[in-house]
Write a protein that holds these residues in place. Structure first.
Motif: not given
Length: 375
Positions: A251-265
């Protein structure tokens, strides 16, 4: 003759070596979800029931054939039908079928229960890649085959050269779907062109993606890992090149990944009113072309089969508005890209096609031109 014999022996040796190292699996993949475990248990239960029926029926049959054979002097019996026997051998199979159907129905109903999802992802099938839109998070991306074309078409500088295959040959993607472990993931499936089918065996999840319809399914992975699947519906010439990769993380890694994807978008969001220079459009267009068009029209623009060459073509060197119209709407075997690519991406790839290789038209297509053409 000698060279041909040596080549044949080398080929047989390689084939034998590949067989000796192959891993054979005669049953389902190891279940990674509760649904997959239920399906596996149901499969094994029904398999054992069928085996018992097989042994009993054929055992009685072979016993009767052997025991009552003519060579022992056995005489055929003369009797009429028995109502009791008829009832027994009708009722018993009926009860067995009902018991099997009861277990199967419970599993199927559970498979269709998509309520209470923690994550909702819209999955869109394209010829030939997958689109993932994380509806709760507001971003999305495309996922396509990452295996280099030189590996599965075996071409290169040396026509006899066969490039070494990757470990996950034809089962690797550039952007994997990422989900949190232990969370219920609901998938909303549709398609942009033809019928596709999203299938990951370890999840026991398989659902058709149909143009104009929304179908849904779900899964909840029990453990962290990488799980692979494929499109399970014949969808065109590159049907075999639509792998699925799901990366299940904490769950922790998923939240980090989501944050990175939003930043990339946010970083990749294009200003629709920006005026681009030719050099910038060419650089952007080349990437769009290689990611989306090269698989059919070839990286060098020479085309193949039903997909014509773009190098020196009348489309790429002719009327610009006609070129824009074909890219937006598609033509014959080519799908339209209006729903897949942004105005900037379409403007860039058209500019690239009109100026790459031998097509030195000097034309520059701006995002505003594409926006106007969509109306």
């Amino acid at each position: 003759m000698k060279n041909h014999r040596n080549k044949l022996l080398a080929t047989l040796a390689l084939f034998g070596a590949s067989l000796s190292h192959a891993e054979y699996q005669l049953n389902f993949q190891q279940p990674a979800t509760s649904i997959a475990q239920d399906v596996y248990s149901l499969h094994m239960t029904l398999l054992w029931i069928c085996l018992v029926i097989f042994v009993i029926v054929f055992g009685v049959m072979f016993y009767s054939i052997f025991k009552h054979r003519k060579s022992t002097g056995h005489k055929p019996a003369d009797f009429h039908e028995s109502v009791t026997v008829e009832v027994v051998w009708t009722v018993i199979p009926l009860l067995i079928v009902v018991a099997m159907a009861w277990q199967a129905t419970k599993v199927v109903i559970n498979q269709k229960n998509t309520k209470g999802a923690d994550v909702t992802v819209k999955v869109t099938g394209y010829q030939w890649k997958w689109g993932y839109d994380y509806l709760d998070e507001g971003f999305g991306f495309h996922s396509k085959l990452a295996t280099p074309q030189t590996q599965y078409e075996n071409f290169g500088k040396d026509s006899q050269q066969v490039e070494k295959k990757n470990e996950n040959y034809l089962l690797e993607v550039d952007n994997a779907m990422v989900v949190p472990v232990g969370k219920k993931v609901r998938l909303l499936l549709t398609a942009n062109d033809v019928i596709h089918s999203w299938w990951v065996p370890a999840f026991s999840t398989k659902q058709d993606a149909i143009p104009g319809f929304i179908r849904d399914t779900w899964f909840k992975a029990d453990r962290v890992g990488v799980y692979r699947g494929q499109c399970a519906e014949l969808c065109g010439k590159d049907h075999g090149f639509m792998p699925i990769v799901v990366n299940v993380v904490s769950d922790e890694d998923y939240k980090k990944w989501v944050s990175e994807q939003k930043k990339k978008a946010a970083e990749s969001a294009d200003d629709p009113n920006k005026k681009w220079e030719l050099a910038d459009l060419m650089k952007r267009g080349e990437k769009v072309y290689q990611d989306n068009c090269a698989v059919c029209h070839k990286p060098d623009g020479k085309g193949m089969g039903a997909f014509p060459a773009l190098d020196g073509s009348k489309i790429a060197k002719g009327d610009r508005s006609a070129h824009v119209g074909i890219v937006l709407a598609g033509k014959n075997a080519m799908p339209g890209w209006s729903k897949t690519l942004s105005d900037t991406e379409i403007a860039a790839v058209i500019t690239y096609e009109r100026n790459a290789w031998g097509n030195k038209t000097g034309d520059v297509v701006q995002p505003s031109d594409i926006k106007a053409a969509r109306k």
